[in-house]
Motif scaffolding. Sequence first.
Motif, PDB file in Angstrom:
ATOM      1  N   ARG A 263       0.813  -1.225   0.000  1.00 37.82           N
ATOM      2  CA  ARG A 263       0.000   0.000   0.000  1.00 37.82           C
ATOM      3  C   ARG A 263       0.846   1.276   0.000  1.00 37.82           C
ATOM      4  O   ARG A 263       0.338   2.356   0.266  1.00 37.82           O
ATOM      5  CB  ARG A 263      -0.971   0.025   1.188  1.00 37.82           C
ATOM      6  CG  ARG A 263      -1.994  -1.112   1.155  1.00 37.82           C
ATOM      7  CD  ARG A 263      -3.000  -0.956   2.260  1.00 37.82           C
ATOM      8  NE  ARG A 263      -3.989  -2.030   2.217  1.00 37.82           N
ATOM      9  CZ  ARG A 263      -5.019  -2.143   3.062  1.00 37.82           C
ATOM     10  NH1 ARG A 263      -5.169  -1.240   4.047  1.00 37.82           N
ATOM     11  NH2 ARG A 263      -5.861  -3.139   2.961  1.00 37.82           N
ATOM     12  N   VAL A 264       2.133   1.138  -0.317  1.00 34.22           N
ATOM     13  CA  VAL A 264       2.998   2.310  -0.475  1.00 34.22           C
ATOM     14  C   VAL A 264       2.921   2.750  -1.936  1.00 34.22           C
ATOM     15  O   VAL A 264       3.210   1.958  -2.845  1.00 34.22           O
ATOM     16  CB  VAL A 264       4.454   1.993  -0.084  1.00 34.22           C
ATOM     17  CG1 VAL A 264       5.360   3.188  -0.382  1.00 34.22           C
ATOM     18  CG2 VAL A 264       4.527   1.613   1.381  1.00 34.22           C
ATOM     19  N   THR A 265       2.527   4.012  -2.167  1.00 31.80           N
ATOM     20  CA  THR A 265       2.321   4.504  -3.531  1.00 31.80           C
ATOM     21  C   THR A 265       3.197   5.725  -3.844  1.00 31.80           C
ATOM     22  O   THR A 265       2.844   6.560  -4.681  1.00 31.80           O
ATOM     23  CB  THR A 265       0.845   4.860  -3.751  1.00 31.80           C
ATOM     24  OG1 THR A 265       0.455   5.839  -2.782  1.00 31.80           O
ATOM     25  CG2 THR A 265      -0.038   3.635  -3.644  1.00 31.80           C
ATOM     26  N   THR A 266       4.311   5.842  -3.173  1.00 37.33           N
ATOM     27  CA  THR A 266       5.263   6.912  -3.459  1.00 37.33           C
ATOM     28  C   THR A 266       6.510   6.315  -4.096  1.00 37.33           C
ATOM     29  O   THR A 266       6.706   5.092  -4.072  1.00 37.33           O
ATOM     30  CB  THR A 266       5.655   7.669  -2.186  1.00 37.33           C
ATOM     31  OG1 THR A 266       6.235   6.746  -1.253  1.00 37.33           O
ATOM     32  CG2 THR A 266       4.432   8.334  -1.556  1.00 37.33           C
ATOM     33  N   SER A 267       7.359   7.165  -4.650  1.00 37.23           N
ATOM     34  CA  SER A 267       8.560   6.664  -5.316  1.00 37.23           C
ATOM     35  C   SER A 267       9.589   6.137  -4.324  1.00 37.23           C
ATOM     36  O   SER A 267      10.480   5.383  -4.714  1.00 37.23           O
ATOM     37  CB  SER A 267       9.185   7.776  -6.173  1.00 37.23           C
ATOM     38  OG  SER A 267       9.559   8.879  -5.359  1.00 37.23           O
ATOM     39  N   THR A 268       9.458   6.512  -3.054  1.00 38.94           N
ATOM     40  CA  THR A 268      10.424   6.083  -2.036  1.00 38.94           C
ATOM     41  C   THR A 268       9.751   5.170  -1.018  1.00 38.94           C
ATOM     42  O   THR A 268       8.687   5.501  -0.483  1.00 38.94           O
ATOM     43  CB  THR A 268      11.035   7.302  -1.316  1.00 38.94           C
ATOM     44  OG1 THR A 268      11.688   8.142  -2.273  1.00 38.94           O
ATOM     45  CG2 THR A 268      12.054   6.859  -0.272  1.00 38.94           C
ATOM     46  N   TYR A 269      10.375   4.020  -0.784  1.00 41.38           N
ATOM     47  CA  TYR A 269       9.886   3.091   0.246  1.00 41.38           C
ATOM     48  C   TYR A 269      10.800   3.253   1.462  1.00 41.38           C
ATOM     49  O   TYR A 269      12.024   3.168   1.344  1.00 41.38           O
ATOM     50  CB  TYR A 269       9.927   1.652  -0.269  1.00 41.38           C
ATOM     51  CG  TYR A 269       9.224   0.660   0.632  1.00 41.38           C
ATOM     52  CD1 TYR A 269       7.933   0.232   0.351  1.00 41.38           C
ATOM     53  CD2 TYR A 269       9.851   0.150   1.768  1.00 41.38           C
ATOM     54  CE1 TYR A 269       7.278  -0.672   1.176  1.00 41.38           C
ATOM     55  CE2 TYR A 269       9.205  -0.747   2.605  1.00 41.38           C
ATOM     56  CZ  TYR A 269       7.919  -1.152   2.300  1.00 41.38           C
ATOM     57  OH  TYR A 269       7.256  -2.049   3.118  1.00 41.38           O
ATOM     58  N   VAL A 270      10.185   3.455   2.633  1.00 39.77           N
ATOM     59  CA  VAL A 270      10.954   3.712   3.854  1.00 39.77           C
ATOM     60  C   VAL A 270      10.713   2.593   4.864  1.00 39.77           C
ATOM     61  O   VAL A 270       9.562   2.280   5.198  1.00 39.77           O
ATOM     62  CB  VAL A 270      10.563   5.075   4.481  1.00 39.77           C
ATOM     63  CG1 VAL A 270      11.389   5.315   5.756  1.00 39.77           C
ATOM     64  CG2 VAL A 270      10.748   6.200   3.485  1.00 39.77           C
ATOM     65  N   VAL A 271      11.812   1.992   5.330  1.00 34.82           N
ATOM     66  CA  VAL A 271      11.771   1.059   6.465  1.00 34.82           C
ATOM     67  C   VAL A 271      12.349   1.815   7.647  1.00 34.82           C
ATOM     68  O   VAL A 271      13.552   2.077   7.702  1.00 34.82           O
ATOM     69  CB  VAL A 271      12.589  -0.214   6.175  1.00 34.82           C
ATOM     70  CG1 VAL A 271      12.568  -1.139   7.402  1.00 34.82           C
ATOM     71  CG2 VAL A 271      12.061  -0.931   4.948  1.00 34.82           C
ATOM     72  N   GLU A 272      11.490   2.185   8.591  1.00 32.67           N
ATOM     73  CA  GLU A 272      11.950   3.030   9.691  1.00 32.67           C
ATOM     74  C   GLU A 272      12.969   2.321  10.578  1.00 32.67           C
ATOM     75  O   GLU A 272      13.931   2.933  11.041  1.00 32.67           O
ATOM     76  CB  GLU A 272      10.748   3.486  10.536  1.00 32.67           C
ATOM     77  CG  GLU A 272       9.821   4.452   9.826  1.00 32.67           C
ATOM     78  CD  GLU A 272      10.491   5.774   9.490  1.00 32.67           C
ATOM     79  OE1 GLU A 272      11.573   6.063  10.061  1.00 32.67           O
ATOM     80  OE2 GLU A 272       9.963   6.523   8.649  1.00 32.67           O
ATOM     81  N   ARG A 273      12.774   1.005  10.817  1.00 31.89           N
ATOM     82  CA  ARG A 273      13.723   0.255  11.663  1.00 31.89           C
ATOM     83  C   ARG A 273      13.804  -1.165  11.113  1.00 31.89           C
ATOM     84  O   ARG A 273      12.836  -1.911  11.134  1.00 31.89           O
ATOM     85  CB  ARG A 273      13.263   0.243  13.114  1.00 31.89           C
ATOM     86  CG  ARG A 273      14.234  -0.438  14.077  1.00 31.89           C
ATOM     87  CD  ARG A 273      13.720  -0.360  15.500  1.00 31.89           C
ATOM     88  NE  ARG A 273      14.575  -1.086  16.425  1.00 31.89           N
ATOM     89  CZ  ARG A 273      15.695  -0.607  16.960  1.00 31.89           C
ATOM     90  NH1 ARG A 273      16.069   0.617  16.671  1.00 31.89           N
ATOM     91  NH2 ARG A 273      16.423  -1.340  17.789  1.00 31.89           N
ATOM     92  N   MET A 274      14.950  -1.521  10.588  1.00 29.29           N
ATOM     93  CA  MET A 274      15.114  -2.799   9.912  1.00 29.29           C
ATOM     94  C   MET A 274      14.941  -3.968  10.869  1.00 29.29           C
ATOM     95  O   MET A 274      15.548  -4.012  11.950  1.00 29.29           O
ATOM     96  CB  MET A 274      16.503  -2.859   9.255  1.00 29.29           C
ATOM     97  CG  MET A 274      16.761  -4.111   8.447  1.00 29.29           C
ATOM     98  SD  MET A 274      15.691  -4.153   6.994  1.00 29.29           S
ATOM     99  CE  MET A 274      16.126  -5.775   6.327  1.00 29.29           C
ATOM    100  N   GLU A 275      14.087  -4.902  10.455  1.00 29.52           N
ATOM    101  CA  GLU A 275      13.877  -6.153  11.192  1.00 29.52           C
ATOM    102  C   GLU A 275      13.962  -7.319  10.219  1.00 29.52           C
ATOM    103  O   GLU A 275      13.943  -7.121   8.995  1.00 29.52           O
ATOM    104  CB  GLU A 275      12.514  -6.142  11.902  1.00 29.52           C
ATOM    105  CG  GLU A 275      12.373  -5.030  12.934  1.00 29.52           C
ATOM    106  CD  GLU A 275      10.985  -5.029  13.583  1.00 29.52           C
ATOM    107  OE1 GLU A 275      10.187  -5.926  13.233  1.00 29.52           O
ATOM    108  OE2 GLU A 275      10.720  -4.134  14.399  1.00 29.52           O
ATOM    109  N   GLU A 276      14.003  -8.531  10.752  1.00 29.20           N
ATOM    110  CA  GLU A 276      14.069  -9.720   9.897  1.00 29.20           C
ATOM    111  C   GLU A 276      12.877  -9.793   8.951  1.00 29.20           C
ATOM    112  O   GLU A 276      12.997 -10.234   7.807  1.00 29.20           O
ATOM    113  CB  GLU A 276      14.133 -10.987  10.758  1.00 29.20           C
ATOM    114  CG  GLU A 276      15.436 -11.178  11.517  1.00 29.20           C
ATOM    115  CD  GLU A 276      16.574 -11.601  10.608  1.00 29.20           C
ATOM    116  OE1 GLU A 276      16.313 -11.893   9.414  1.00 29.20           O
ATOM    117  OE2 GLU A 276      17.721 -11.622  11.084  1.00 29.20           O
ATOM    118  N   SER A 277      11.721  -9.326   9.443  1.00 30.79           N
ATOM    119  CA  SER A 277      10.499  -9.397   8.626  1.00 30.79           C
ATOM    120  C   SER A 277      10.537  -8.456   7.439  1.00 30.79           C
ATOM    121  O   SER A 277       9.723  -8.564   6.522  1.00 30.79           O
ATOM    122  CB  SER A 277       9.271  -9.083   9.491  1.00 30.79           C
ATOM    123  OG  SER A 277       9.374  -7.779  10.031  1.00 30.79           O
TER     124      SER A 277
END
Length: 329
Positions: A263-277
């Motif tokens: 459901r991310v519809t912008t040109s940039t995908y942001v992972v605020e805090r990296m996890e295994e998932s």
Amino acid sequence: MEYHIIATLSLVLSGMCVGGSILPAGPLSGAAGGAVLFSTTLEPSTRPFISMGWSFRGRHFITYAVTGSDVVDEAYAARVTLDRTTGSLQLRDLVLGDSGDYLVSITPDGEQQKTGTMQLNVYAPITGASISNPASSATLIAGQSAATLTCDAAAGNVSTREWMQNGRPLLPSPDRVTFSDDAKMLYVNPVLSDNHGNYQCRVSNAVSAMTAAYNLTVNYGPQNMSIVGPREAALGIRVLLRCSADSVPPPTYRWALDGNDTRVTTSTYVVERMEESHAGNYTCTVNNRVTKLQNSTVINLRASGSAPYWSFTLLLILSLNVGESLLTR
């Protein structure tokens, strides 16, 4: 008396030229409403010429001087100035009808007759240069549509037309880009993505020039896709994935992780805090609403399993602080 003078000068003007021409090689160009100077190659004389005269198209006398007197045709009285030391002539308030051949004939004191001929071309200054597109309301799609642009001027004699695209000379290519014989028309069939941009046409003549511009919109793409971002990230850090594609108009974006819509519809995908998932295949899909085309690309993001460097530094500082407090008890 007037008829006698004109007859005398007619004989002078129709005489044979002795030596080379006393006018430089032409033609001479002038702008309507402006002025030109017919300069002879004679050095200024301290003694009056025996006879001197100018004729237009071999028939109409503009001005002449015989034994020190000047006679000017009424039609030119307010428009000409004669230099009696060289025979040079200034003609002002030019009109298109002044175009034609001018003949000067001078007999210096103690010398034989000298003549010269000069062609004058009077041009109307160019105004109102424009580029028009008869199908300006049509939607152009790369690989499917054709475009025709017309370069013209509202007034003035256009001698040359030069086409440019984005400030660079536009050269013909036999398979797609061609011009009419007078370069007035530009044909592009079919249009491609590199035909999108700003077109300029410079129209000119000997006395003026003007440049018109036109923005041609070619809808194309999405193409040349890429995702910029790390392929491996330590747990706990912030991760940015940037998706880009060449497209007109700008495309819409959609991200999926391992095939599942995020459901991310912008040109940039942001992972605020990296996890295994967060590890997996990130797919960026772009869609062009005009061309109805879509494209996608994938990047694999792995979790490194190690904590970020700043975490170890913080733990080390905390450990040192705890040890120091125990020693002081």
